[in-house]
Design an enzyme around this catalytic site. Structure first.
Site, PDB file in Angstrom:
ATOM      1  N   LYS A 187      16.200  -2.205 -32.358  1.00 45.14           N
ATOM      2  CA  LYS A 187      17.169  -2.483 -31.247  1.00 45.14           C
ATOM      3  C   LYS A 187      17.176  -1.190 -30.478  1.00 45.14           C
ATOM      4  CE  LYS A 187      19.139  -6.298 -32.722  1.00 45.14           C
ATOM      5  NZ  LYS A 187      19.199  -7.284 -31.640  1.00 45.14           N
TER       6      LYS A 187
ATOM      7  N   LEU B   8      21.764  -7.752 -26.814  1.00 45.25           N
ATOM      8  CA  LEU B   8      22.848  -7.605 -28.000  1.00 45.25           C
ATOM      9  C   LEU B   8      21.935  -6.624 -29.231  1.00 45.25           C
ATOM     10  CD1 LEU B   8      23.848 -10.582 -27.062  1.00 45.25           C
ATOM     11  CD2 LEU B   8      25.597  -9.305 -28.519  1.00 45.25           C
TER      12      LEU B   8
ATOM     13  N   LEU C   4      30.391  -8.582 -37.436  1.00 42.07           N
ATOM     14  CA  LEU C   4      30.852  -9.856 -36.822  1.00 42.07           C
ATOM     15  C   LEU C   4      31.059 -11.023 -38.111  1.00 42.07           C
ATOM     16  CD1 LEU C   4      28.532 -10.171 -33.836  1.00 42.07           C
ATOM     17  CD2 LEU C   4      30.807  -9.288 -34.025  1.00 42.07           C
TER      18      LEU C   4
ATOM     19  N   HIS D  15      25.510 -11.527 -44.608  1.00 45.36           N
ATOM     20  CA  HIS D  15      26.473  -9.898 -44.545  1.00 45.36           C
ATOM     21  C   HIS D  15      27.666 -10.043 -45.475  1.00 45.36           C
ATOM     22  CE1 HIS D  15      24.514  -9.871 -40.234  1.00 45.36           C
ATOM     23  NE2 HIS D  15      24.275  -8.878 -40.975  1.00 45.36           N
TER      24      HIS D  15
ATOM     25  N   TRP E  84      30.382  -5.704 -55.893  1.00 44.62           N
ATOM     26  CA  TRP E  84      29.339  -4.654 -55.998  1.00 44.62           C
ATOM     27  C   TRP E  84      30.207  -3.221 -55.370  1.00 44.62           C
ATOM     28  CZ3 TRP E  84      23.392  -4.522 -55.461  1.00 44.62           C
ATOM     29  CH2 TRP E  84      23.009  -5.460 -56.259  1.00 44.62           C
TER      30      TRP E  84
ATOM     31  N   SER F 166      23.317  -3.608 -32.410  1.00 46.68           N
ATOM     32  CA  SER F 166      24.029  -3.755 -33.435  1.00 46.68           C
ATOM     33  C   SER F 166      24.559  -2.234 -33.843  1.00 46.68           C
ATOM     34  CB  SER F 166      23.361  -4.319 -34.647  1.00 46.68           C
ATOM     35  OG  SER F 166      23.603  -3.532 -35.815  1.00 46.68           O
ATOM     36  N   SER F 167      25.581  -2.056 -34.634  1.00 45.31           N
ATOM     37  CA  SER F 167      26.142  -0.818 -34.727  1.00 45.31           C
ATOM     38  C   SER F 167      25.099   0.167 -35.704  1.00 45.31           C
ATOM     39  CB  SER F 167      27.502  -0.671 -35.601  1.00 45.31           C
ATOM     40  OG  SER F 167      27.283  -1.512 -36.780  1.00 45.31           O
ATOM     41  N   CYS F 168      24.151  -0.571 -36.501  1.00 42.29           N
ATOM     42  CA  CYS F 168      23.101   0.068 -37.320  1.00 42.29           C
ATOM     43  C   CYS F 168      22.203   0.912 -36.671  1.00 42.29           C
ATOM     44  CB  CYS F 168      22.420  -0.919 -38.091  1.00 42.29           C
ATOM     45  SG  CYS F 168      21.085  -1.792 -37.277  1.00 42.29           S
TER      46      CYS F 168
ATOM     47  N   GLY G  10      25.382 -16.346 -30.300  1.00 39.47           N
ATOM     48  CA  GLY G  10      24.773 -17.102 -29.141  1.00 39.47           C
ATOM     49  C   GLY G  10      25.794 -18.386 -28.977  1.00 39.47           C
TER      50      GLY G  10
ATOM     51  N   TYR H 179      15.058  -2.528 -38.482  1.00 37.95           N
ATOM     52  CA  TYR H 179      15.804  -3.418 -37.567  1.00 37.95           C
ATOM     53  C   TYR H 179      16.344  -2.681 -36.337  1.00 37.95           C
ATOM     54  CZ  TYR H 179      19.714  -6.637 -36.299  1.00 37.95           C
ATOM     55  OH  TYR H 179      20.587  -7.435 -35.579  1.00 37.95           O
TER      56      TYR H 179
HETATM   57  N1  LIG Z   1      26.013 -11.113 -37.321  1.00 36.57           N
HETATM   58  C1  LIG Z   1      26.477 -10.006 -37.194  1.00 36.57           C
HETATM   59  O1  LIG Z   1      27.252  -9.095 -37.992  1.00 36.57           O
HETATM   60  C2  LIG Z   1      25.982  -8.897 -35.817  1.00 36.57           C
HETATM   61  C3  LIG Z   1      26.427  -7.746 -35.925  1.00 36.57           C
HETATM   62  C4  LIG Z   1      26.163  -7.135 -34.812  1.00 36.57           C
HETATM   63  C5  LIG Z   1      25.437  -7.467 -33.909  1.00 36.57           C
HETATM   64  N2  LIG Z   1      24.786  -8.582 -33.915  1.00 36.57           N
HETATM   65  C6  LIG Z   1      23.667  -9.202 -33.248  1.00 36.57           C
HETATM   66  O2  LIG Z   1      23.835 -10.385 -32.223  1.00 36.57           O
HETATM   67  C7  LIG Z   1      22.810 -11.115 -31.845  1.00 36.57           C
HETATM   68  C8  LIG Z   1      22.852 -12.390 -32.795  1.00 36.57           C
HETATM   69  O3  LIG Z   1      22.781 -12.362 -34.193  1.00 36.57           O
HETATM   70  P1  LIG Z   1      23.740 -13.690 -34.880  1.00 36.57           P
HETATM   71  O4  LIG Z   1      24.501 -13.236 -36.129  1.00 36.57           O
HETATM   72  O5  LIG Z   1      24.151 -14.682 -33.887  1.00 36.57           O
HETATM   73  O6  LIG Z   1      22.309 -14.426 -35.507  1.00 36.57           O
HETATM   74  P2  LIG Z   1      22.041 -15.600 -36.272  1.00 36.57           P
HETATM   75  O7  LIG Z   1      23.201 -16.138 -36.491  1.00 36.57           O
HETATM   76  O8  LIG Z   1      21.054 -15.562 -37.271  1.00 36.57           O
HETATM   77  O9  LIG Z   1      21.268 -16.427 -34.809  1.00 36.57           O
HETATM   78  C9  LIG Z   1      19.980 -15.694 -34.358  1.00 36.57           C
HETATM   79  C10 LIG Z   1      19.585 -16.901 -33.362  1.00 36.57           C
HETATM   80  O10 LIG Z   1      18.108 -16.191 -33.079  1.00 36.57           O
HETATM   81  C11 LIG Z   1      17.479 -17.335 -32.883  1.00 36.57           C
HETATM   82  N3  LIG Z   1      15.954 -16.983 -32.899  1.00 36.57           N
HETATM   83  C12 LIG Z   1      15.452 -16.207 -33.958  1.00 36.57           C
HETATM   84  N4  LIG Z   1      14.119 -15.992 -34.109  1.00 36.57           N
HETATM   85  C13 LIG Z   1      14.082 -16.617 -32.886  1.00 36.57           C
HETATM   86  C14 LIG Z   1      12.666 -16.683 -32.437  1.00 36.57           C
HETATM   87  N5  LIG Z   1      11.428 -16.225 -33.057  1.00 36.57           N
HETATM   88  N6  LIG Z   1      12.560 -17.560 -31.183  1.00 36.57           N
HETATM   89  C15 LIG Z   1      13.730 -18.294 -30.606  1.00 36.57           C
HETATM   90  N7  LIG Z   1      14.832 -17.811 -31.276  1.00 36.57           N
HETATM   91  C16 LIG Z   1      14.802 -17.075 -32.238  1.00 36.57           C
HETATM   92  C17 LIG Z   1      17.602 -18.274 -33.694  1.00 36.57           C
HETATM   93  O11 LIG Z   1      17.443 -19.576 -33.268  1.00 36.57           O
HETATM   94  P3  LIG Z   1      17.334 -21.148 -33.853  1.00 36.57           P
HETATM   95  O12 LIG Z   1      18.782 -21.210 -34.435  1.00 36.57           O
HETATM   96  O13 LIG Z   1      16.898 -21.952 -32.991  1.00 36.57           O
HETATM   97  O14 LIG Z   1      16.403 -20.875 -34.857  1.00 36.57           O
HETATM   98  C18 LIG Z   1      19.109 -18.261 -33.969  1.00 36.57           C
HETATM   99  O15 LIG Z   1      19.980 -19.143 -33.197  1.00 36.57           O
HETATM  100  C19 LIG Z   1      21.624 -10.234 -32.831  1.00 36.57           C
HETATM  101  O16 LIG Z   1      21.204  -9.397 -31.664  1.00 36.57           O
HETATM  102  C20 LIG Z   1      22.467  -9.185 -33.637  1.00 36.57           C
HETATM  103  O17 LIG Z   1      21.786  -7.897 -33.860  1.00 36.57           O
HETATM  104  C21 LIG Z   1      24.839  -9.350 -35.121  1.00 36.57           C
END
Ligand SMILES: NC(=O)c1ccc[n+]([C@@H]2O[C@H](COP(=O)([O-])OP(=O)(O)OC[C@H]3O[C@@H](n4cnc5c(N)ncnc54)[C@H](OP(=O)(O)O)[C@@H]3O)[C@@H](O)[C@H]2O)c1
Length: 309
Positions: A141, A106, A167, A180, A203, A108-110, A17, A137
């Site tokens: 999705k 959004l 990512l 991750h 690991w 994810s590949s899972c 985000g 999860y």
């Molecule tokens: N990280 C990866 O490797 C990866 C890979 C593929 C896809 N994605 C997808 O990308 C998306 C974002 O992932 P990310 O890595 O950016 O995750 P992240 O850094 O953990 O951020 C998640 C965000 O979601 C918000 N959130 C969580 N629970 C909430 C709730 N109950 N109400 C309102 N906001 C909430 C959090 O807000 P606050 O900060 O305000 O608490 C946080 O800003 C997900 O859909 C994920 O599946 C991520």
């Protein structure tokens, strides 16, 4: 998207985000709407309804989710299923109710079957069993993809689903247990360097192959697709290139400057041997990643040092 359009970025403090937020600001968008999870808990149906009725955004990027690595996914199975279903149900339904012009979900590949052929093509969705550890999860999705498609089919909503590969980047999660693989390696090598530890043990055998995309590249792809893609089903976002965990570890070792030994504990599980996205659909639309892995790890390591040390 018109430059004055009202755009809600759900999850704007997260890695994805915040990258989308930066990208939109850099493109000259001025009417961006954001809420932290403490200001607006997206699991709360009434709160989400009130928010959408009051704000009436034109466009939505749904990058809020409960996210974590393999241990978190497997330990908090109920939370990962319930919270992600609740967040996406509330946001997608209210986007429909309040006439949002376009929404990006959004995933994810899972979501792909554990034993799907490689590279992973979009049409492999729902052709086999999922990886057990992150099944809750992934099920959430998959429900999100199907919800977008169902609102498109029944109500003609322009809701699209994108599936990013692994990512990394600015604002990543470096939690010792819940992160991750790439941020976990950055933390591990950095700590070994500052503590003078002679050896880092990873690991598994080091032979599984994985793909990584810098989160700012993902944000560029999301922006590109928000302008150029209006289809049901899903589209992969990745680099189309992978490397072994061993080579990844060597790269992180180099970037962090750890000078000790690197060993692999083959008694620990390896996970899926290979997980690579087929990105031919994305490439055929004209988008390709820009940040190569070593450069991206440098940028992520600088961000880690600035925020966590
Ligand atoms: N990280 C990866 O490797 C990866 C890979 C593929 C896809 N994605 C997808 O990308 C998306 C974002 O992932 P990310 O890595 O950016 O995750 P992240 O850094 O953990 O951020 C998640 C965000 O979601 C918000 N959130 C969580 N629970 C909430 C709730 N109950 N109400 C309102 N906001 C909430 C959090 O807000 P606050 O900060 O305000 O608490 C946080 O800003 C997900 O859909 C994920 O599946 C991520």
């Amino acid at each position: 998207m018109e430059k004055s359009a009202k755009i809600y970025i759900a999850g704007h403090r997260g890695m994805v985000g915040s990258a989308i937020h930066r990208k939109l600001l850099s493109e000259g968008y001025t009417n961006l709407v954001t809420r932290t999870s403490s200001e607006l808990d997206l699991r709360n149906q009434q709160a989400v309804t009130d928010f959408f009725v009051a704000e009436k955004p034109d466009y939505v990027f749904l990058a809020a989710a409960k996210v974590g690595g393999i241990i978190a996914n497997n330990t908090y199975r109920a939370d990962f299923l319930y919270e992600n279903l609740a967040i996406q149900n509330n946001v997608i339904h209210q986007a429909y109710e309040t006439g949002v012009k376009k929404l990006m979900f959004l995933g994810s590949s899972c979501i792909y079957p554990k034993l799907a052929p490689q590279p992973l093509k979009e049409e492999y969705l729902l052709t086999g069993l999922l990886e057990e550890t992150n099944e809750p999860y992934a099920i959430a999705k998959i429900a999100g993809i199907k919800l977008c498609d169902a609102y498109r089919a029944q109500y003609n909503c322009n809701f699209i689903s994108v599936m990013p590969t692994n990512l990394y980047g600015y604002n990543d999660n470096y939690h010792p247990q819940n992160s991750h693989v790439l941020p976990a390696l950055i933390r591990k090598f950095h700590e070994a360097k500052v503590n003078g530890t002679p050896e880092v043990v990873i690991w598994g055998s080091g032979s599984p192959m994985r793909e990584f995309l810098f989160a700012d590249d993902l944000a560029n792809a999301c922006y590109f697709l928000m302008q150029n893609y209006n289809e049901p089903h899903l589209i992969n976002i990745g680099t189309g290139e992978d490397l072994t965990i061993k080579d990844l570890a060597l790269l992180v070792k180099k970037v962090t400057g750890f000078e000790g030994a690197l060993t692999f504990d083959s008694t620990k599980p390896d996970g899926t041997p290979r997980k690579l996205m087929d990105v031919s659909k994305l490439h055929s639309l004209g988008w390709k990643h820009q940040v190569e892995l070593e450069e991206g790890i440098h940028l992520a390591y600088q961000d880690f040092m600035a925020k966590h040390i």
